[in-house]
Design a protein around this motif. Structure first.
Motif, PDB file in Angstrom:
ATOM      1  N   GLU A 409       0.847  -1.190   0.000  1.00 23.26           N
ATOM      2  CA  GLU A 409       0.000   0.000   0.000  1.00 23.26           C
ATOM      3  C   GLU A 409       0.883   1.241   0.000  1.00 23.26           C
ATOM      4  OE1 GLU A 409      -3.373   2.103   2.860  1.00 23.26           O
ATOM      5  OE2 GLU A 409      -3.117  -0.068   2.865  1.00 23.26           O
ATOM      6  N   LYS A 410       0.409   2.266  -0.668  1.00 20.02           N
ATOM      7  CA  LYS A 410       1.076   3.561  -0.646  1.00 20.02           C
ATOM      8  C   LYS A 410       0.086   4.565  -0.085  1.00 20.02           C
ATOM      9  CE  LYS A 410       4.024   6.560  -3.444  1.00 20.02           C
ATOM     10  NZ  LYS A 410       4.601   6.783  -4.793  1.00 20.02           N
ATOM     11  N   PRO A 411       0.115   4.779   1.224  1.00 19.00           N
ATOM     12  CA  PRO A 411      -0.903   5.631   1.844  1.00 19.00           C
ATOM     13  C   PRO A 411      -0.860   7.056   1.303  1.00 19.00           C
ATOM     14  CG  PRO A 411       0.335   4.390   3.489  1.00 19.00           C
ATOM     15  CD  PRO A 411       1.055   4.236   2.207  1.00 19.00           C
ATOM     16  N   SER A 412      -2.058   7.627   1.147  1.00 21.39           N
ATOM     17  CA  SER A 412      -2.160   9.023   0.707  1.00 21.39           C
ATOM     18  C   SER A 412      -2.403   9.965   1.877  1.00 21.39           C
ATOM     19  CB  SER A 412      -3.303   9.162  -0.312  1.00 21.39           C
ATOM     20  OG  SER A 412      -4.537   8.735   0.270  1.00 21.39           O
ATOM     21  N   LYS A 413      -2.635   9.401   3.057  1.00 18.53           N
ATOM     22  CA  LYS A 413      -2.859  10.202   4.254  1.00 18.53           C
ATOM     23  C   LYS A 413      -2.233   9.481   5.448  1.00 18.53           C
ATOM     24  CE  LYS A 413      -7.361   8.103   5.189  1.00 18.53           C
ATOM     25  NZ  LYS A 413      -8.782   8.355   5.485  1.00 18.53           N
ATOM     26  N   SER A 414      -2.220  10.181   6.561  1.00 20.09           N
ATOM     27  CA  SER A 414      -1.638   9.588   7.760  1.00 20.09           C
ATOM     28  C   SER A 414      -2.435   8.352   8.183  1.00 20.09           C
ATOM     29  CB  SER A 414      -1.634  10.608   8.911  1.00 20.09           C
ATOM     30  OG  SER A 414      -0.783  11.682   8.611  1.00 20.09           O
ATOM     31  N   ILE A 415      -1.689   7.316   8.615  1.00 18.49           N
ATOM     32  CA  ILE A 415      -2.316   6.096   9.100  1.00 18.49           C
ATOM     33  C   ILE A 415      -1.625   5.660  10.396  1.00 18.49           C
ATOM     34  CG2 ILE A 415      -3.037   5.274   6.823  1.00 18.49           C
ATOM     35  CD1 ILE A 415      -0.625   3.395   6.848  1.00 18.49           C
ATOM     36  N   ARG A 416      -2.314   4.829  11.155  1.00 18.65           N
ATOM     37  CA  ARG A 416      -1.732   4.258  12.360  1.00 18.65           C
ATOM     38  C   ARG A 416      -1.284   2.834  12.067  1.00 18.65           C
ATOM     39  NH1 ARG A 416      -5.447   3.212  15.876  1.00 18.65           N
ATOM     40  NH2 ARG A 416      -7.246   3.837  14.602  1.00 18.65           N
ATOM     41  N   ILE A 417      -0.023   2.554  12.388  1.00 18.43           N
ATOM     42  CA  ILE A 417       0.539   1.210  12.219  1.00 18.43           C
ATOM     43  C   ILE A 417       0.770   0.614  13.610  1.00 18.43           C
ATOM     44  CG2 ILE A 417       2.533  -0.127  11.438  1.00 18.43           C
ATOM     45  CD1 ILE A 417       0.796   0.824   9.167  1.00 18.43           C
ATOM     46  N   GLY A 418       0.267  -0.592  13.815  1.00 23.44           N
ATOM     47  CA  GLY A 418       0.427  -1.243  15.109  1.00 23.44           C
ATOM     48  C   GLY A 418       1.015  -2.640  14.979  1.00 23.44           C
ATOM     49  N   VAL A 419       1.750  -3.070  16.002  1.00 18.54           N
ATOM     50  CA  VAL A 419       2.329  -4.419  16.044  1.00 18.54           C
ATOM     51  C   VAL A 419       2.020  -5.029  17.407  1.00 18.54           C
ATOM     52  CG1 VAL A 419       4.397  -5.835  15.772  1.00 18.54           C
ATOM     53  CG2 VAL A 419       4.193  -3.678  14.507  1.00 18.54           C
ATOM     54  N   GLU A 420       1.581  -6.274  17.379  1.00 14.21           N
ATOM     55  CA  GLU A 420       1.199  -7.005  18.587  1.00 14.21           C
ATOM     56  C   GLU A 420       1.956  -8.332  18.627  1.00 14.21           C
ATOM     57  OE1 GLU A 420      -3.186  -8.051  20.161  1.00 14.21           O
ATOM     58  OE2 GLU A 420      -2.668  -9.021  18.253  1.00 14.21           O
ATOM     59  N   ALA A 421       2.506  -8.679  19.785  1.00 14.56           N
ATOM     60  CA  ALA A 421       3.195  -9.953  19.953  1.00 14.56           C
ATOM     61  C   ALA A 421       2.251 -10.968  20.587  1.00 14.56           C
ATOM     62  CB  ALA A 421       4.429  -9.780  20.832  1.00 14.56           C
ATOM     63  N   ILE A 422       2.370 -12.221  20.140  1.00 11.19           N
ATOM     64  CA  ILE A 422       1.590 -13.315  20.709  1.00 11.19           C
ATOM     65  C   ILE A 422       2.564 -14.431  21.077  1.00 11.19           C
ATOM     66  CG2 ILE A 422      -0.268 -14.971  20.324  1.00 11.19           C
ATOM     67  CD1 ILE A 422      -1.420 -13.099  18.254  1.00 11.19           C
ATOM     68  N   ASN A 423       2.504 -14.887  22.323  1.00 24.04           N
ATOM     69  CA  ASN A 423       3.422 -15.951  22.711  1.00 24.04           C
ATOM     70  C   ASN A 423       2.901 -17.309  22.236  1.00 24.04           C
ATOM     71  OD1 ASN A 423       1.513 -16.817  24.650  1.00 24.04           O
ATOM     72  ND2 ASN A 423       2.504 -15.666  26.294  1.00 24.04           N
ATOM     73  N   ARG A 424       3.676 -18.361  22.486  1.00 22.46           N
ATOM     74  CA  ARG A 424       3.304 -19.677  21.954  1.00 22.46           C
ATOM     75  C   ARG A 424       2.088 -20.267  22.657  1.00 22.46           C
ATOM     76  NH1 ARG A 424       9.184 -20.685  21.099  1.00 22.46           N
ATOM     77  NH2 ARG A 424       9.295 -21.607  23.183  1.00 22.46           N
ATOM     78  N   ASP A 425       1.678 -19.691  23.773  1.00 23.37           N
ATOM     79  CA  ASP A 425       0.453 -20.135  24.432  1.00 23.37           C
ATOM     80  C   ASP A 425      -0.749 -19.284  24.045  1.00 23.37           C
ATOM     81  OD1 ASP A 425       1.802 -22.173  25.601  1.00 23.37           O
ATOM     82  OD2 ASP A 425       1.456 -21.568  27.661  1.00 23.37           O
ATOM     83  N   GLY A 426      -0.554 -18.390  23.068  1.00 19.00           N
ATOM     84  CA  GLY A 426      -1.669 -17.619  22.535  1.00 19.00           C
ATOM     85  C   GLY A 426      -2.002 -16.352  23.275  1.00 19.00           C
ATOM     86  N   LEU A 427      -1.213 -15.977  24.278  1.00 15.22           N
ATOM     87  CA  LEU A 427      -1.470 -14.739  25.014  1.00 15.22           C
ATOM     88  C   LEU A 427      -0.904 -13.553  24.247  1.00 15.22           C
ATOM     89  CD1 LEU A 427      -0.621 -15.959  28.618  1.00 15.22           C
ATOM     90  CD2 LEU A 427      -2.859 -15.840  27.520  1.00 15.22           C
ATOM     91  N   LYS A 428      -1.660 -12.458  24.242  1.00 16.86           N
ATOM     92  CA  LYS A 428      -1.316 -11.296  23.428  1.00 16.86           C
ATOM     93  C   LYS A 428      -0.751 -10.162  24.267  1.00 16.86           C
ATOM     94  CE  LYS A 428      -4.955 -12.215  19.997  1.00 16.86           C
ATOM     95  NZ  LYS A 428      -6.136 -11.664  19.307  1.00 16.86           N
ATOM     96  N   SER A 429       0.199  -9.446  23.683  1.00 17.77           N
ATOM     97  CA  SER A 429       0.709  -8.232  24.298  1.00 17.77           C
ATOM     98  C   SER A 429      -0.231  -7.076  23.980  1.00 17.77           C
ATOM     99  CB  SER A 429       2.104  -7.912  23.758  1.00 17.77           C
ATOM    100  OG  SER A 429       2.015  -7.403  22.429  1.00 17.77           O
ATOM    101  N   SER A 430       0.028  -5.934  24.569  1.00 18.21           N
ATOM    102  CA  SER A 430      -0.629  -4.721  24.100  1.00 18.21           C
ATOM    103  C   SER A 430      -0.078  -4.370  22.715  1.00 18.21           C
ATOM    104  CB  SER A 430      -0.399  -3.574  25.079  1.00 18.21           C
ATOM    105  OG  SER A 430       0.993  -3.342  25.252  1.00 18.21           O
TER     106      SER A 430
END
Length: 438
Positions: A409-430
């Motif tokens: 994608e080539k954004p034409s406006k500001s966007i929010r990019i987020g990354v979330e980690a998930i451990n091997r037991d399926g628990l998610k980070s913020s």
């Protein structure tokens, strides 16, 4: 060429002379041996990953022996070494676990170096310490000290992990080097050693795992090894524990989920202020019933204790109960959030990068990528980011993938990019977010 002094035990020589084993002084040339990068001592902020290889006269116990090292950066002084010793034939997989992000996170937290072996030769030979395999480890540690800024690698104590023949080797180390061992984990240790253990071994926390009738070739005597060693150590009131993993086998176990909390419990008590090893605090130890899996504080317990497991503290006792009951210790805490998230445009592709620390309890399962709060991708697309198999605990993939994602994608406006980690037991980070402005 400079020379340095090493104090080692030579069991074979002592046995041949029919005398009590003594400490022998041996001079080792500095800088010797076949090593891979780095060629210069590591800087304080940089992790160091390299291999020391012994062969010829330095390696009478095998055709060659490889010792893969991971030394975390940013640590002034290490306080121990985790040694991971494989079983028969497992050297074919090479060195993998010093690239394992979960083990690295554990090592970084506790200021440890990691050492994984790949000993190419007969396990019936190197499994016996009289062959020189214990001396080989000591030589490799001296050579590693020469390649890094950590001279303390030659004197700090060890955490030991051994599978099958490696478990037999680990028990030999417990017999000959108890004063150097923080704690030991034996994964289906084999060959039911007939020896007794010195009184100093009674201070070392030991975890013995076996799989009963499914534990490999009956001639390896893995269940017998676990039970007989447990009985010998508990007769000395040693902090030994035993687990039968029903439904699993010689090479299939989730032992890592128990080993790490067990080691952490030992580290909390065994490393004194000066770095010297100290015994467990008897006011903190717990007991485990091997039949009912019930656990009790040892302090004030009035019943018979010799047949019960003795664990370093309440936390490790709870982990033992769960592992003995379910064959695994589940991760109950979410991973840390990714950090240093960044994005840059490359043609029609938005390249997203980040950093993340592995969850000590269960590693990294995957990452989710978000755009304006909506999931748009996963790293990797399928499967786990980095895992381990259960046939010797080998890590894959080696090394871990780069933490990057390409958004078409080539954004034409500001966007929010987020990354979330998930451990091997399926628990998610913020989710860690940044605002990208084209």
């Amino acid at each position: 060429m400079s020379r340095r002094c090493i104090i080692i035990l030579l069991p074979a020589l002592c046995a041949a002379l029919s005398v009590q084993c003594a400490r022998i002084r041996v001079d080792i040339p500095g800088g010797g041996g076949d090593t891979t990068e780095p060629s210069a001592p590591q800087t304080a902020a940089v992790d160091s990953v390299f291999t020391v290889t012994l062969s010829g006269e330095d390696c009478p116990y095998a055709d060659k022996a490889e010792y893969g090292f991971y030394v975390p950066g940013g640590i002034e002084r290490l306080q121990g070494v985790l040694v991971l010793q494989h079983g028969c034939g497992m050297e074919q997989f090479g060195i993998t676990r010093n690239y394992d992000l979960q083990y690295r996170a554990f090592a970084r937290k506790w200021h440890l170096a990691l050492v994984e072996t790949a000993i190419h030769g007969s396990c019936g030979l190197w499994g016996n310490l009289a062959s020189g395999s214990a001396d080989g480890l000591v030589k490799a540690l001296f050579k590693a000290a020469h390649k890094t800024s950590h001279e303390e690698l030659t004197v700090v104590p060890w955490l030991l992990w051994g599978h099958s023949a490696g478990g037999y080797w680990t028990l030999g180390m417990l017999r000959d080097y108890p004063e150097r061992i923080i704690a030991a984990v034996c994964y289906s240790a084999a060959w039911d050693p007939a020896w007794d253990y010195p009184e100093a071994a009674a201070e070392v926390p030991v975890l013995l795992r076996h799989a009963g009738i499914d534990d490999g070739d009956p001639s390896a005597q893995c269940p017998e090894t676990a039970h007989h060693v447990f009985d010998k150590l508990r007769a000395k009131d040693a902090p030994a524990s035993i687990v039968l993993n029903k439904g699993q086998n010689h090479n299939l176990s989730y032992l890592r989920t128990m080993a790490i909390p067990f080691w952490e419990a030992a580290l909390r008590q065994r490393i004194g202020p000066s770095g010297a090893l100290q015994p467990l605090d008897a006011s903190k130890t717990w007991l485990g019933d091997t039949t009912s899996f019930e656990i009790f504080p040892e302090a004030g317990y009035k019943g018979a204790k010799a047949a019960m497991c003795r664990l370093p503290d309440e936390e490790s006792a709870k982990a033992w109960k769960e592992f003995a009951s379910t064959n695994v210790v589940a991760d109950k805490t979410p991973p840390k959030a990714p950090y240093d998230v960044a994005a840059s445009q490359n043609g029609e592709v938005l390249e997203i990068s980040w950093k993340a620390d592995a969850d000590i309890e269960s590693g990294i399962g995957c990452f989710n990528i978000y755009k304006d709060g909506v999931p748009v991708g996963r790293v990797p697309e399928a499967g786990e980011y980095q895992s381990y198999n259960f046939n010797g605990d080998n890590t894959y993939p080696v090394p871990a993938p780069v933490m990057k994602y390409r958004l078409l994608e080539k954004p034409s406006k500001s966007i929010r990019i987020g990354v979330e980690a998930i451990n091997r037991d399926g628990l998610k980070s913020s989710i860690t977010e940044i605002k990208y402005k084209p």
